[in-house]
Enzyme design. Structure first.
Site, PDB file in Angstrom:
ATOM      1  N   HIS A  24      48.846  34.895  41.234  1.00  0.00           N
ATOM      2  CA  HIS A  24      49.337  33.965  42.248  1.00  0.00           C
ATOM      3  C   HIS A  24      48.376  32.797  42.424  1.00  0.00           C
ATOM      4  O   HIS A  24      48.795  31.656  42.574  1.00  0.00           O
ATOM      5  CB  HIS A  24      49.510  34.697  43.587  1.00  0.00           C
ATOM      6  CG  HIS A  24      50.550  35.768  43.545  1.00  0.00           C
ATOM      7  ND1 HIS A  24      51.813  35.605  44.079  1.00  0.00           N
ATOM      8  CD2 HIS A  24      50.538  37.013  43.023  1.00  0.00           C
ATOM      9  CE1 HIS A  24      52.519  36.715  43.889  1.00  0.00           C
ATOM     10  NE2 HIS A  24      51.762  37.581  43.250  1.00  0.00           N
ATOM     11  N   ASP A 120      53.094  30.876  49.207  1.00  0.00           N
ATOM     12  CA  ASP A 120      53.478  31.865  48.206  1.00  0.00           C
ATOM     13  C   ASP A 120      54.646  32.699  48.723  1.00  0.00           C
ATOM     14  O   ASP A 120      54.800  32.887  49.932  1.00  0.00           O
ATOM     15  CB  ASP A 120      52.271  32.758  47.911  1.00  0.00           C
ATOM     16  CG  ASP A 120      52.506  33.695  46.745  1.00  0.00           C
ATOM     17  OD1 ASP A 120      52.930  34.834  47.004  1.00  0.00           O
ATOM     18  OD2 ASP A 120      52.263  33.302  45.596  1.00  0.00           O
ATOM     19  N   THR A 143      55.675  32.224  41.707  1.00  0.00           N
ATOM     20  CA  THR A 143      54.827  32.175  40.516  1.00  0.00           C
ATOM     21  C   THR A 143      55.354  32.994  39.350  1.00  0.00           C
ATOM     22  O   THR A 143      54.820  32.890  38.243  1.00  0.00           O
ATOM     23  CB  THR A 143      53.405  32.653  40.865  1.00  0.00           C
ATOM     24  OG1 THR A 143      53.467  33.988  41.375  1.00  0.00           O
ATOM     25  CG2 THR A 143      52.766  31.747  41.908  1.00  0.00           C
ATOM     26  N   VAL A 344      39.798  35.953  31.074  1.00  0.00           N
ATOM     27  CA  VAL A 344      39.960  34.986  29.994  1.00  0.00           C
ATOM     28  C   VAL A 344      41.141  34.076  30.312  1.00  0.00           C
ATOM     29  O   VAL A 344      42.080  34.475  31.010  1.00  0.00           O
ATOM     30  CB  VAL A 344      40.191  35.678  28.626  1.00  0.00           C
ATOM     31  CG1 VAL A 344      39.078  36.658  28.317  1.00  0.00           C
ATOM     32  CG2 VAL A 344      41.543  36.361  28.565  1.00  0.00           C
ATOM     33  N   GLN A 346      44.304  32.820  29.322  1.00  0.00           N
ATOM     34  CA  GLN A 346      45.261  33.350  28.360  1.00  0.00           C
ATOM     35  C   GLN A 346      45.905  32.271  27.499  1.00  0.00           C
ATOM     36  O   GLN A 346      46.094  32.458  26.294  1.00  0.00           O
ATOM     37  CB  GLN A 346      46.337  34.158  29.088  1.00  0.00           C
ATOM     38  CG  GLN A 346      47.328  34.847  28.169  1.00  0.00           C
ATOM     39  CD  GLN A 346      47.749  36.185  28.703  1.00  0.00           C
ATOM     40  OE1 GLN A 346      46.966  37.123  28.708  1.00  0.00           O
ATOM     41  NE2 GLN A 346      48.970  36.265  29.181  1.00  0.00           N
ATOM     42  N   HIS A 361      52.177  43.825  27.913  1.00  0.00           N
ATOM     43  CA  HIS A 361      53.126  44.662  28.632  1.00  0.00           C
ATOM     44  C   HIS A 361      54.381  43.850  28.932  1.00  0.00           C
ATOM     45  O   HIS A 361      54.400  42.632  28.761  1.00  0.00           O
ATOM     46  CB  HIS A 361      52.506  45.184  29.931  1.00  0.00           C
ATOM     47  CG  HIS A 361      52.369  44.131  30.996  1.00  0.00           C
ATOM     48  ND1 HIS A 361      51.703  42.950  30.768  1.00  0.00           N
ATOM     49  CD2 HIS A 361      52.810  44.079  32.269  1.00  0.00           C
ATOM     50  CE1 HIS A 361      51.750  42.210  31.862  1.00  0.00           C
ATOM     51  NE2 HIS A 361      52.408  42.867  32.777  1.00  0.00           N
TER      52      HIS A 361
END
Length: 465
Positions: A24, A120, A143, A344, A346, A361
């Site tokens: 988020h 949010d 998000t 990291v 992505q 996943h």
């Protein structure tokens, strides 16, 4: 309070209020940077303290250091007795603490002379009343995917029509039927903390000035159209597909450091030779599954970058990698593998020329939402309650291979077990087409991914109800 600057000529001020969790926080930071880059408005990001994870703290520090145009508004949470929810998920508990403290946002926002709010989905039902009291237009940044937004918007209606019944397949009008096995496990329990939050926020969506979704129409045309047309929920506010929210590029002197050294390591690898393994930000993988995956990666003979997550909250992860992955594993693979617990970026990894395959996943957002147009092929493993929703969206783009995930099968997540995974998994990828394919040519990527201009988004946010 006026919504587009005041009589004194001050610039309008958009305040973003994220919830907990990197999934988020990162999109909110990206939106803040985009809006602050010369579009006639000031931008602030509310920083809720203390943060849940160390990754959140480091990300916020790097964001504000790299982009000083984004103001920081600290919001200290009120004390919260977590014993009311024994055994609760740390992130659900943080959301509840934020929701209960939301009425205290009023003085902070008034003191900052806010002109518009973006919050949010997890805080929708508690922040909208604060915005209304201050007469501020309030948009929601969702998000995850438009399909997940449609579930959030429709689920209260589904429950109202099935009072006292068990949650089964959910047929979202105009979108698709989500099988029972793919519904987040918490939503099967009406008394679960997450369910109460999810339903309250879903009921409140119609009161927002608009919904910004981190997706694009070519990826989810049916879901975006059904939401806009009011097919999913009547009187639904305007929906704006603003994704993908791309990583912000700061001046060279302000670039965040890479303590794990993963980009330098990738730079030293041959093109399309690396398998990137990461199972999401919220999914802790069991010890047996970690060792099974380690055995498979070792037996594969391929180079790999593996981001390991063994606990839900990183601050609680005290185990050493050698202890988690088995004696001698790190030493045996040190010449062709990099294993880290660090955060990291992505997108940077997936777009690196050395990465040829992404093993992840099937979540509702995360990797699936950001993958289209990146260079690597993809193998997806259903992870517990996050099953067909993410897998179906991934397959709609093309070029992915899913491991397991057959309907309402075993929910134990045992597709990768200790002692399994080497040759069989490798043959599966080879049979799908040999060398991993890239997601599409550069021209195709440009046609697919066209985020709206930040200036247009800013104008939308400052528009009154």
């Amino acid at each position: 309070m006026p919504s587009s600057g005041d009589a004194a000529g001050r610039r309008p001020h958009v305040v973003l209020i994220p919830s907990a969790g990197m999934g988020h926080l990162v999109p909110f930071g990206r939106l803040a940077v985009a809006l602050s880059s010369g579009h006639g408005c000031d931008v602030s990001l509310v920083t809720v303290l203390p943060t849940v994870s160390a990754a959140e703290s480091k990300h916020l520090e790097a964001l504000f250091a790299a982009f000083p145009s984004v103001r920081r508004l600290d919001f200290q949470l009120a004390p919260f007795d977590e014993s009311e929810f024994p055994g609760g998920d740390p992130f659900f508990l943080r959301l509840e603490a934020m929701r209960r403290a939301a009425p205290l946002l009023g003085p902070l926002l008034a003191g900052a002379s806010a002109s518009a709010l973006v919050t949010d989905i997890a805080l929708t039902s508690v922040v909208l009343p604060v915005g209304n009291e201050l007469r501020l237009p309030c948009h929601i940044l969702f998000t995850a995917s438009a399909a997940m937004l449609s579930l959030c918007a429709y689920f209260p209606t589904y429950l109202d029509a099935n009072v006292g019944g068990v949650v089964g397949d959910v047929d979202i009008p105009g979108v698709y039927r989500i099988p029972k096995a793919s519904i987040p496990q918490a939503l099967h329990n009406p008394n679960h903390l997450f369910t109460r939050q999810f339903v309250a926020n879903g009921r409140s969506l119609t009161n927002a000035a608009g919904i910004l979704v981190n997706t694009f129409e070519a990826l989810e045309p049916d879901a975006v159209s059904a939401l806009r047309q009011g097919t999913v929920a009547a009187c639904f506010p305007p929906v704006f597909a603003v994704g993908p929210l791309l990583p912000a590029r700061s001046p060279a002197g302000n670039q965040p450091k890479d303590p794990a050294g993963y980009m330098d390591w990738l730079d030293a690898q041959p093109a399309r030779s690396v398998v990137y393994v990461r199972f999401g930000r919220r999914k802790a993988v069991s010890g047996g599954q970690l060792r099974g995956l380690a055995a498979g990666l070792e037996a594969s003979g391929h180079r790999f970058l593996w981001v390991v997550k063994s606990t839900v909250v990183d601050r609680e992860d005290a185990a050493e990698l050698g202890e988690l992955l088995g004696e001698g594993f790190l030493e045996r693979v040190e010449k062709r593998g990099l294993v880290t617990k660090a955060w990291v970026e992505q997108e940077d990894v997936l777009n690196h020329e050395s990465v040829g395959l992404f093993v992840s996943h099937c979540g509702h957002g995360g990797g699936g939402r950001r993958r289209p147009g990146a260079g690597a092929g993809e193998v997806r493993r259903p992870a517990g309650e996050r099953r067909r929703g993410g897998a179906r969206r991934a397959r709609s783009v093309g070029g992915q291979l899913e491991l397991g995930g057959r309907g309402g099968g075993d929910q134990r997540g045992g597709d990768i077990r200790e002692g399994e995974g080497g040759d069989g998994r490798r043959r599966g990828v080879a049979e799908e087409g040999g060398e991993p394919r890239r997601g599409g040519g550069e021209g195709r990527r440009r046609r697919w991914i066209q985020p709206p201009s930040p200036g247009r988004v800013c104008a939308t946010l400052l528009r009154g109800n």
